[in-house]
Design a protein around this motif. Structure first.
Motif, mmCIF file in Angstrom:
data_model
loop_
_atom_site.group_PDB
_atom_site.id
_atom_site.type_symbol
_atom_site.label_atom_id
_atom_site.label_comp_id
_atom_site.label_asym_id
_atom_site.label_seq_id
_atom_site.Cartn_x
_atom_site.Cartn_y
_atom_site.Cartn_z
ATOM 1 N N LEU A 241 0.770 -1.213 -0.079
ATOM 2 C CA LEU A 241 0.068 0.046 -0.071
ATOM 3 C C LEU A 241 0.860 1.283 -0.046
ATOM 4 O O LEU A 241 1.898 1.316 0.553
ATOM 5 C CB LEU A 241 -1.008 -0.099 1.222
ATOM 6 C CG LEU A 241 -1.796 -1.194 1.612
ATOM 7 C CD1 LEU A 241 -2.682 -1.121 2.741
ATOM 8 C CD2 LEU A 241 -2.714 -1.421 0.130
ATOM 9 N N ASP A 242 0.353 2.385 -0.546
ATOM 10 C CA ASP A 242 1.003 3.776 -0.859
ATOM 11 C C ASP A 242 1.448 4.267 0.709
ATOM 12 O O ASP A 242 0.606 4.415 1.698
ATOM 13 C CB ASP A 242 -0.117 4.454 -1.441
ATOM 14 C CG ASP A 242 0.476 5.872 -1.592
ATOM 15 O OD1 ASP A 242 1.579 6.392 -1.173
ATOM 16 O OD2 ASP A 242 -0.394 6.747 -2.359
ATOM 17 N N ALA A 243 2.723 4.417 0.633
ATOM 18 C CA ALA A 243 3.053 5.073 1.887
ATOM 19 C C ALA A 243 4.058 6.139 1.585
ATOM 20 O O ALA A 243 5.176 6.371 2.031
ATOM 21 C CB ALA A 243 3.780 3.948 2.908
ATOM 22 N N THR A 244 3.648 6.808 0.412
ATOM 23 C CA THR A 244 4.626 7.970 -0.143
ATOM 24 C C THR A 244 5.477 8.810 0.994
ATOM 25 O O THR A 244 6.489 9.141 0.988
ATOM 26 C CB THR A 244 3.942 8.906 -1.111
ATOM 27 O OG1 THR A 244 3.520 7.841 -2.194
ATOM 28 C CG2 THR A 244 5.010 9.603 -1.948
ATOM 29 N N PHE A 245 4.614 9.420 1.902
ATOM 30 C CA PHE A 245 4.863 10.362 2.901
ATOM 31 C C PHE A 245 4.576 9.611 4.276
ATOM 32 O O PHE A 245 3.387 9.338 4.312
ATOM 33 C CB PHE A 245 4.427 11.657 2.678
ATOM 34 C CG PHE A 245 4.312 12.304 1.422
ATOM 35 C CD1 PHE A 245 5.610 12.722 1.256
ATOM 36 C CD2 PHE A 245 3.271 12.450 0.552
ATOM 37 C CE1 PHE A 245 6.080 13.463 -0.054
ATOM 38 C CE2 PHE A 245 3.561 13.227 -0.735
ATOM 39 C CZ PHE A 245 4.958 13.639 -0.970
ATOM 40 N N TYR A 246 5.452 9.797 5.238
ATOM 41 C CA TYR A 246 5.110 9.376 6.698
ATOM 42 C C TYR A 246 4.300 10.158 7.343
ATOM 43 O O TYR A 246 3.346 9.690 8.082
ATOM 44 C CB TYR A 246 6.730 9.185 7.322
ATOM 45 C CG TYR A 246 6.269 8.547 8.964
ATOM 46 C CD1 TYR A 246 6.166 7.214 8.747
ATOM 47 C CD2 TYR A 246 6.181 9.296 9.756
ATOM 48 C CE1 TYR A 246 6.242 6.505 10.080
ATOM 49 C CE2 TYR A 246 6.003 8.715 11.028
ATOM 50 C CZ TYR A 246 5.946 7.259 11.228
ATOM 51 O OH TYR A 246 5.672 6.693 12.476
#
Length: 320
Positions: A241-246
């Protein structure tokens, strides 16, 4: 001389990194038969270090590149039929396809047996350039694309040249209609909300003979989707799953409305009531160069793992 030496040893080092990650990864239980999924990259479209970045996250990487920093891509291996498939074809395709072939024992091949593309943002499709006559000059490599993306490839250079020269053969997909690759491997595109300047954006459900994986590297926010992501997680065995930015702090001066993604902290809050078994299915992926989840011993990485989730790393391999 140093740059040349770095180039010459890059692929062997990456291969060693991959094999070591597979060896160390507790979820790497592939039996080299049936169908397996392998992580070929976990970084956002622009890579790490990112062009023009002078921040701390990239400063040392210019002098000491990390061979495991590859742009997000998944490989699927059908050992029984000796076929392999790529999910998103990144600018790091050259090394990624070599690793995929090594793992699938299909070194006699050049191009994958099929390439599934999620959308037309740079990290997800521009590896197609290596299939052209300047490079591989592949012959009718199947590229699975949604209708808008198909038209984009057919009507815009340089991609239209790949079509006209039969380097690629576009296979048009329809939303939520399964693509049957064999009796034991099925892929279903699911459209998700995202910045669709040139094409639709889809995720994929990849169904093997025994298990299913969900792959959604890009989405605006989980709340803007017509589906309940938690319910969907429960229906599969793995969810990349998308975790581009924390978190929001990482975005800094950028307008988040121009680059919407679910923050990892938001996703963890959304998924906090899932069972431990369902949390373990989640593998966060597609990290911006600023995202501390790229650093295995960071406090952010440790927090994600402590909360019961996983972080996709190069070489992670699971059976489907």
């Amino acid at each position: 001389m140093k740059s040349l030496l770095t180039l010459l040893i890059a692929i062997p080092l990456l291969s060693q990194t991959l094999h070591q990650n597979i060896k160390n990864n507790e979820s790497a239980k592939s039996t080299n038969k049936g169908v397996s999924l392998i992580v070929l990259g976990n970084v956002q479209d622009a890579g790490s270090p990112q062009a023009g970045c002078k921040k701390e996250c990239c400063a040392d990487l210019w002098k000491h590149p990390k061979q495991d920093r590859k742009i997000t891509s998944l490989g699927v291996i059908d050992y029984d039929l000796q076929k392999n498939y790529l999910f998103d074809i990144s600018p790091d395709f050259t090394q990624q396809v070599q690793l995929l072939q090594e793992q699938s024992a299909t070194l006699q091949k050049t191009a994958p047996d099929g390439i599934f593309i999620t959308h037309a943002h740079i990290g997800h499709y521009t590896g197609l350039m290596f299939l052209g006559r300047e490079a591989m000059n592949s012959k009718n490599t199947p590229v699975y694309a949604m209708p808008r993306l198909k038209k984009y490839f057919e009507n815009n250079g340089p991609w239209s040249q790949l079509v006209n020269l039969h380097n690629i053969a576009i296979q048009e997909m329809q939303n939520e209609v399964p693509v049957q690759l064999s009796t034991h491997l099925q892929v279903t595109p699911i459209q998700v909300p995202h910045r669709d300047e040139y094409s639709e954006t889809v995720g994929y459900i990849i169904k093997g003979p025994n298990k299913k994986a969900l792959f959604i590297p890009d989405i605006d926010k989980w709340s803007t989707w017509k589906y309940n992501i938690a319910t969907l997680i429960k229906s599969v065995d793995y969810a990349f799953l998308d975790a581009t930015f924390y978190d929001a702090e990482e975005v800094g001066f950028r307008n988040i409305s121009e680059i919407p993604h679910p923050f990892v902290v938001e996703s963890m809050e959304l998924f906090k009531d899932l069972s431990p078994q369902d949390k373990k299915k989640i593998h966060f992926i597609h990290f911006n160069h600023t995202n501390k989840l790229l650093i295995p011993d960071s406090k952010q990485s440790k927090k994600v793992l402590a909360n019961g989730f996983n972080i996709a790393r190069l070489g992670d391999k699971v059976d489907l």
